[in-house]
Design a protein around this motif. Structure first.
Motif, PDB file in Angstrom:
ATOM      1  N   ASP A  16       0.827  -1.212   0.000  1.00 28.30           N
ATOM      2  CA  ASP A  16       0.000   0.000   0.000  1.00 28.30           C
ATOM      3  C   ASP A  16       0.856   1.254   0.000  1.00 28.30           C
ATOM      4  OD1 ASP A  16      -2.222  -1.587   0.053  1.00 28.30           O
ATOM      5  OD2 ASP A  16      -2.544  -1.423   2.221  1.00 28.30           O
ATOM      6  N   SER A  17       0.299   2.321  -0.529  1.00 32.61           N
ATOM      7  CA  SER A  17       1.022   3.599  -0.553  1.00 32.61           C
ATOM      8  C   SER A  17       1.234   4.132   0.857  1.00 32.61           C
ATOM      9  CB  SER A  17       0.265   4.621  -1.405  1.00 32.61           C
ATOM     10  OG  SER A  17      -1.061   4.787  -0.917  1.00 32.61           O
ATOM     11  N   GLN A  18       0.322   3.781   1.770  1.00 34.63           N
ATOM     12  CA  GLN A  18       0.465   4.141   3.179  1.00 34.63           C
ATOM     13  C   GLN A  18       0.714   2.860   3.966  1.00 34.63           C
ATOM     14  OE1 GLN A  18       0.291   7.450   3.691  1.00 34.63           O
ATOM     15  NE2 GLN A  18       1.036   7.244   5.779  1.00 34.63           N
ATOM     16  N   ILE A  19       1.927   2.683   4.442  1.00 30.02           N
ATOM     17  CA  ILE A  19       2.330   1.425   5.070  1.00 30.02           C
ATOM     18  C   ILE A  19       2.249   1.544   6.583  1.00 30.02           C
ATOM     19  CG2 ILE A  19       4.193  -0.259   5.285  1.00 30.02           C
ATOM     20  CD1 ILE A  19       5.281   0.937   2.594  1.00 30.02           C
ATOM     21  N   LYS A  20       1.444   0.673   7.177  1.00 28.77           N
ATOM     22  CA  LYS A  20       1.263   0.675   8.636  1.00 28.77           C
ATOM     23  C   LYS A  20       2.174  -0.393   9.252  1.00 28.77           C
ATOM     24  CE  LYS A  20      -3.057   1.122  10.041  1.00 28.77           C
ATOM     25  NZ  LYS A  20      -4.533   0.854  10.148  1.00 28.77           N
ATOM     26  N   ILE A  21       3.069   0.048  10.110  1.00 24.50           N
ATOM     27  CA  ILE A  21       4.031  -0.859  10.741  1.00 24.50           C
ATOM     28  C   ILE A  21       3.785  -0.911  12.247  1.00 24.50           C
ATOM     29  CG2 ILE A  21       6.475  -1.223  11.265  1.00 24.50           C
ATOM     30  CD1 ILE A  21       7.164  -0.153   8.558  1.00 24.50           C
ATOM     31  N   GLY A  22       3.673  -2.119  12.767  1.00 24.86           N
ATOM     32  CA  GLY A  22       3.440  -2.309  14.198  1.00 24.86           C
ATOM     33  C   GLY A  22       4.733  -2.594  14.951  1.00 24.86           C
ATOM     34  N   ILE A  23       4.881  -1.961  16.106  1.00 18.74           N
ATOM     35  CA  ILE A  23       6.031  -2.171  16.987  1.00 18.74           C
ATOM     36  C   ILE A  23       5.517  -2.835  18.265  1.00 18.74           C
ATOM     37  CG2 ILE A  23       8.029  -1.113  18.087  1.00 18.74           C
ATOM     38  CD1 ILE A  23       7.880  -0.580  15.078  1.00 18.74           C
ATOM     39  N   PRO A  24       5.796  -4.117  18.493  1.00 19.18           N
ATOM     40  CA  PRO A  24       5.269  -4.795  19.695  1.00 19.18           C
ATOM     41  C   PRO A  24       5.877  -4.229  20.976  1.00 19.18           C
ATOM     42  CG  PRO A  24       6.032  -6.380  18.038  1.00 19.18           C
ATOM     43  CD  PRO A  24       6.546  -5.043  17.628  1.00 19.18           C
ATOM     44  N   THR A  25       5.018  -3.833  21.896  1.00 16.84           N
ATOM     45  CA  THR A  25       5.508  -3.290  23.174  1.00 16.84           C
ATOM     46  C   THR A  25       6.259  -4.359  23.963  1.00 16.84           C
ATOM     47  OG1 THR A  25       3.381  -3.822  24.225  1.00 16.84           O
ATOM     48  CG2 THR A  25       3.649  -1.592  23.335  1.00 16.84           C
ATOM     49  N   GLU A  26       5.868  -5.622  23.798  1.00 19.19           N
ATOM     50  CA  GLU A  26       6.519  -6.716  24.541  1.00 19.19           C
ATOM     51  C   GLU A  26       7.949  -6.959  24.084  1.00 19.19           C
ATOM     52  OE1 GLU A  26       2.147  -7.191  24.707  1.00 19.19           O
ATOM     53  OE2 GLU A  26       3.585  -6.955  23.060  1.00 19.19           O
ATOM     54  N   MET A  27       8.341  -6.403  22.930  1.00 16.18           N
ATOM     55  CA  MET A  27       9.696  -6.609  22.427  1.00 16.18           C
ATOM     56  C   MET A  27      10.606  -5.419  22.700  1.00 16.18           C
ATOM     57  SD  MET A  27       9.215  -8.718  18.874  1.00 16.18           S
ATOM     58  CE  MET A  27       8.845 -10.471  18.899  1.00 16.18           C
ATOM     59  N   SER A  28      10.139  -4.466  23.483  1.00 16.24           N
ATOM     60  CA  SER A  28      10.997  -3.357  23.915  1.00 16.24           C
ATOM     61  C   SER A  28      11.663  -3.775  25.217  1.00 16.24           C
ATOM     62  CB  SER A  28      10.164  -2.083  24.110  1.00 16.24           C
ATOM     63  OG  SER A  28       9.541  -1.716  22.898  1.00 16.24           O
ATOM     64  N   LEU A  29      12.665  -4.608  25.114  1.00 18.50           N
ATOM     65  CA  LEU A  29      13.275  -5.244  26.283  1.00 18.50           C
ATOM     66  C   LEU A  29      14.233  -4.307  27.005  1.00 18.50           C
ATOM     67  CD1 LEU A  29      14.027  -8.713  24.677  1.00 18.50           C
ATOM     68  CD2 LEU A  29      12.053  -8.062  26.039  1.00 18.50           C
ATOM     69  N   GLU A  30      14.167  -4.314  28.326  1.00 18.19           N
ATOM     70  CA  GLU A  30      15.038  -3.453  29.132  1.00 18.19           C
ATOM     71  C   GLU A  30      16.505  -3.877  29.015  1.00 18.19           C
ATOM     72  OE1 GLU A  30      13.632  -3.458  33.112  1.00 18.19           O
ATOM     73  OE2 GLU A  30      11.721  -2.480  32.638  1.00 18.19           O
ATOM     74  N   GLY A  31      16.740  -5.151  28.782  1.00 18.99           N
ATOM     75  CA  GLY A  31      18.111  -5.641  28.737  1.00 18.99           C
ATOM     76  C   GLY A  31      18.813  -5.432  27.413  1.00 18.99           C
ATOM     77  N   MET A  32      18.224  -4.684  26.508  1.00 20.36           N
ATOM     78  CA  MET A  32      18.831  -4.475  25.199  1.00 20.36           C
ATOM     79  C   MET A  32      20.093  -3.632  25.317  1.00 20.36           C
ATOM     80  SD  MET A  32      16.824  -3.193  21.791  1.00 20.36           S
ATOM     81  CE  MET A  32      15.550  -4.431  22.023  1.00 20.36           C
ATOM     82  N   GLU A  33      21.168  -4.052  24.650  1.00 21.42           N
ATOM     83  CA  GLU A  33      22.437  -3.319  24.715  1.00 21.42           C
ATOM     84  C   GLU A  33      22.312  -1.946  24.056  1.00 21.42           C
ATOM     85  OE1 GLU A  33      25.734  -5.440  23.109  1.00 21.42           O
ATOM     86  OE2 GLU A  33      25.828  -6.878  24.764  1.00 21.42           O
ATOM     87  N   ASN A  34      23.132  -1.004  24.532  1.00 20.63           N
ATOM     88  CA  ASN A  34      23.047   0.372  24.052  1.00 20.63           C
ATOM     89  C   ASN A  34      23.271   0.494  22.546  1.00 20.63           C
ATOM     90  OD1 ASN A  34      22.441   1.441  26.566  1.00 20.63           O
ATOM     91  ND2 ASN A  34      24.601   1.702  27.123  1.00 20.63           N
ATOM     92  N   ASP A  35      24.226  -0.280  21.998  1.00 21.09           N
ATOM     93  CA  ASP A  35      24.501  -0.211  20.558  1.00 21.09           C
ATOM     94  C   ASP A  35      23.262  -0.586  19.742  1.00 21.09           C
ATOM     95  OD1 ASP A  35      27.086   0.565  21.011  1.00 21.09           O
ATOM     96  OD2 ASP A  35      27.943  -1.433  20.766  1.00 21.09           O
ATOM     97  N   VAL A  36      22.562  -1.617  20.193  1.00 17.83           N
ATOM     98  CA  VAL A  36      21.347  -2.054  19.500  1.00 17.83           C
ATOM     99  C   VAL A  36      20.240  -1.018  19.674  1.00 17.83           C
ATOM    100  CG1 VAL A  36      19.623  -3.886  19.320  1.00 17.83           C
ATOM    101  CG2 VAL A  36      21.999  -4.465  19.829  1.00 17.83           C
ATOM    102  N   LYS A  37      20.106  -0.490  20.893  1.00 17.73           N
ATOM    103  CA  LYS A  37      19.084   0.526  21.157  1.00 17.73           C
ATOM    104  C   LYS A  37      19.251   1.744  20.262  1.00 17.73           C
ATOM    105  CE  LYS A  37      17.786  -0.209  25.994  1.00 17.73           C
ATOM    106  NZ  LYS A  37      17.884   0.337  27.378  1.00 17.73           N
ATOM    107  N   GLU A  38      20.483   2.210  20.118  1.00 14.76           N
ATOM    108  CA  GLU A  38      20.734   3.411  19.320  1.00 14.76           C
ATOM    109  C   GLU A  38      20.402   3.177  17.848  1.00 14.76           C
ATOM    110  OE1 GLU A  38      21.437   6.518  20.308  1.00 14.76           O
ATOM    111  OE2 GLU A  38      21.052   5.652  22.281  1.00 14.76           O
ATOM    112  N   LYS A  39      20.794   2.039  17.311  1.00 17.95           N
ATOM    113  CA  LYS A  39      20.469   1.718  15.919  1.00 17.95           C
ATOM    114  C   LYS A  39      18.958   1.591  15.730  1.00 17.95           C
ATOM    115  CE  LYS A  39      24.453   1.308  13.713  1.00 17.95           C
ATOM    116  NZ  LYS A  39      24.773   2.033  12.453  1.00 17.95           N
ATOM    117  N   TRP A  40      18.296   0.986  16.696  1.00 18.94           N
ATOM    118  CA  TRP A  40      16.853   0.785  16.658  1.00 18.94           C
ATOM    119  C   TRP A  40      16.122   2.130  16.668  1.00 18.94           C
ATOM    120  CZ3 TRP A  40      13.145  -1.892  15.054  1.00 18.94           C
ATOM    121  CH2 TRP A  40      11.909  -1.999  15.684  1.00 18.94           C
TER     122      TRP A  40
END
Length: 495
Positions: free
Chosen positions: A263-287
């Motif tokens: 579609d010309s308007q693309i709806k993307i979902g971000i799961p709240t359950e996958m926003s993990l507190e233990g994620m490393e800073n390098d990954v967080k910044e890229k994300w």
């Protein structure tokens, strides 16, 4: 270059020295590929990186290898892996560890030995060949196999390649092949693809034939494609995406969806359950950088979504996958084929001694876990509960996707088109650190990849920097839309 890198990174379990005839007019002419060593081939051994199958040669080819050969692609060799696909590091192999070619390894860890065999016959010596029943001729094949050095050293800064398709990912990352075929049960294509900064695609369950795949867990095993080129991934998938009557889990032709219109308007979902507190800073910044760049583009809309059963996916997965594995691996008794012990007693029967010597520690661990889950006590308290979690997870995914489920047609008209999340919570661990973690801690590496496998969804890991990637998932059956959007995102050059 092939031999040099194989000595240092131990990428292949066998390297073909005898080239097979290929179709010069095929769609994949002038391309080379590597095949994970749990897909059977007649021209090279199939070992699953296990002692119990160390010298096994299949009498037939897998559907995948047949289709690729027909289109002119040349098989370079079979790739190292976690034994029977059980692991996420590619360190659990009878042939020694596979290392990450993105990081420097100074010294060799294996030597290469030349071996040979005859298709259609058993060679006794130079003069005598015993022909197998119903065959009139034989073909001579030569190949190289690794032998682990007793004094090898892994550089202190070396990181794991991920698994279980680590050898396939390493072959692509080291530019030894144009693409590689792996298998994904709970993330085994996506995790090593993330750690080696390449594309790793796990199609919808049943889209690519599993005929000739030595099973780990039939209800989850999915053949995937890995490459540095997203267009090549799409091309290879188009060739392999065929119904196969030999595979009872192959999706019927009438149920396959080929539409790739986004579609010309693309709806993307971000799961709240996958926003993990233990994620490393390098990954967080890229994300965060990725999400900010997508938000600035008018064609993308980002939404927070909730899939509550994601939090229960990991224990459910390891209950189901070990249960299926314990059943599948019962066939390896040393009587019909494979390794057979030379010494046994009345107290320890031949088949028990064979399995004890032939399987590695992680395989034994998972057989025991699975046997417990299928026992009279564990079946209701563990296996059936895990099955219920899986069913609930599928229902929740259907409630957030706008596109209809390929088989049930369930969907949410107001839902999202795709789901986006990181592939791994951290950079690949150092080998020295990973060797110290407990088995349960190592299983946590699969926390972001397992949910999509349980639901059988098409999902692609897209590189987002050195050893960092994110997953793009779609509704079951809408594989071509996932690949189309991945091509669009790749053209944005977000790194």
């Amino acid at each position: 270059m092939l031999r040099q890198l194989s000595l240092k990174y131990n990428i292949f379990t066998s390297i073909a020295l005898t080239k097979t005839e290929s179709n010069s007019a095929g769609l994949l002419a002038n391309t080379s590929y590597a095949l994970k060593d749990n897909l059977v081939t007649r021209d090279t051994p199939t070992t699953c990186s296990s002692k119990i199958l160390a010298n096994y040669v299949s009498p037939f080819d897998s559907t995948v290898s047949k289709l690729l050969t027909q289109e002119g692609s040349q098989l370079i060799g079979k790739t190292n892996m976690d034994e029977f696909g059980m692991g996420n590091s590619s360190l659990n192999s009878h042939f020694g560890p596979t290392l990450n070619p993105l990081y420097e390894q100074k010294s060799d860890i294996v030597d290469l030995e030349e071996r040979e065999f005859w298709i259609g016959g058993e060679r006794l010596n130079e003069e005598i060949t015993f022909k197998r029943p119903y065959t009139d001729n034989y073909l001579h094949r030569k190949y190289l196999v690794p032998k682990v050095r007793s004094d090898y050293k892994i550089d202190p800064q070396m990181r794991i390649v991920g698994g279980s398709s680590g050898g396939s990912a390493a072959a692509v990352a080291a530019d030894l092949v144009d693409y590689a075929i792996g298998t994904d049960t709970g993330g085994s294509v996506r995790l090593p693809s993330c750690y080696t900064s390449i594309f790793g695609f796990k199609p919808s369950y049943g889209r690519i034939s599993r005929w000739g795949l030595i099973p780990y867990a039939q209800s989850l095993d999915t053949i995937g494609i890995m490459s540095k080129n997203i267009n090549l991934v799409r091309k290879v998938f188009g060739i392999l995406d065929k119904h196969d009557s030999a595979d009872p889990t192959s999706v019927s032709q009438e149920n396959r969806i080929y539409d790739d219109k986004v579609d010309s308007q693309i709806k993307i979902g971000i799961p709240t359950e996958m926003s993990l507190e233990g994620m490393e800073n390098d990954v967080k910044e890229k994300w965060r950088k990725l999400l900010k760049q997508l938000q600035k583009l008018p064609e993308f809309e980002l939404f927070l979504i909730s899939v509550p059963s994601l939090s229960k996916s990991l224990p459910a997965y390891y209950t189901l996958v070990t249960s299926e594995a314990s059943s599948n691996l019962a066939r390896y008794d040393g009587i019909r084929y494979g390794y057979r012990t030379g010494e046994y007693t009345n107290l320890e029967p031949e088949f028990a001694k064979t399995r004890s010597e032939g399987f590695g520690p992680e395989v034994k661990r998972r057989i025991i876990l699975g046997s417990y889950s299928l026992s009279s006590y564990g079946y209701n308290s563990h296996f059936m509960n895990a099955t219920k979690v899986r069913s609930k997870l599928i229902q929740e995914f259907n409630s957030v996707f706008k596109e209809p489920h390929m088989l049930t047609k369930d969907h949410n008209p107001d839902g999202v088109d795709f789901i986006l999340c990181p592939t791994a919570t951290s950079l690949p661990p150092l080998v020295s650190q990973y060797q110290k973690v407990t088995p349960v801690e190592s299983y946590m590496n699969d926390i972001l990849t397992v949910p999509f496998s349980l639901a059988g969804l098409p999902v692609l890991s897209i590189p987002l920097g050195r050893s960092i990637g994110f997953q793009l998932a779609g509704q079951l059956g809408h594989d071509y839309k996932v690949l189309k959007l991945a091509q669009m995102i790749d053209e944005l050059h977000i790194r």
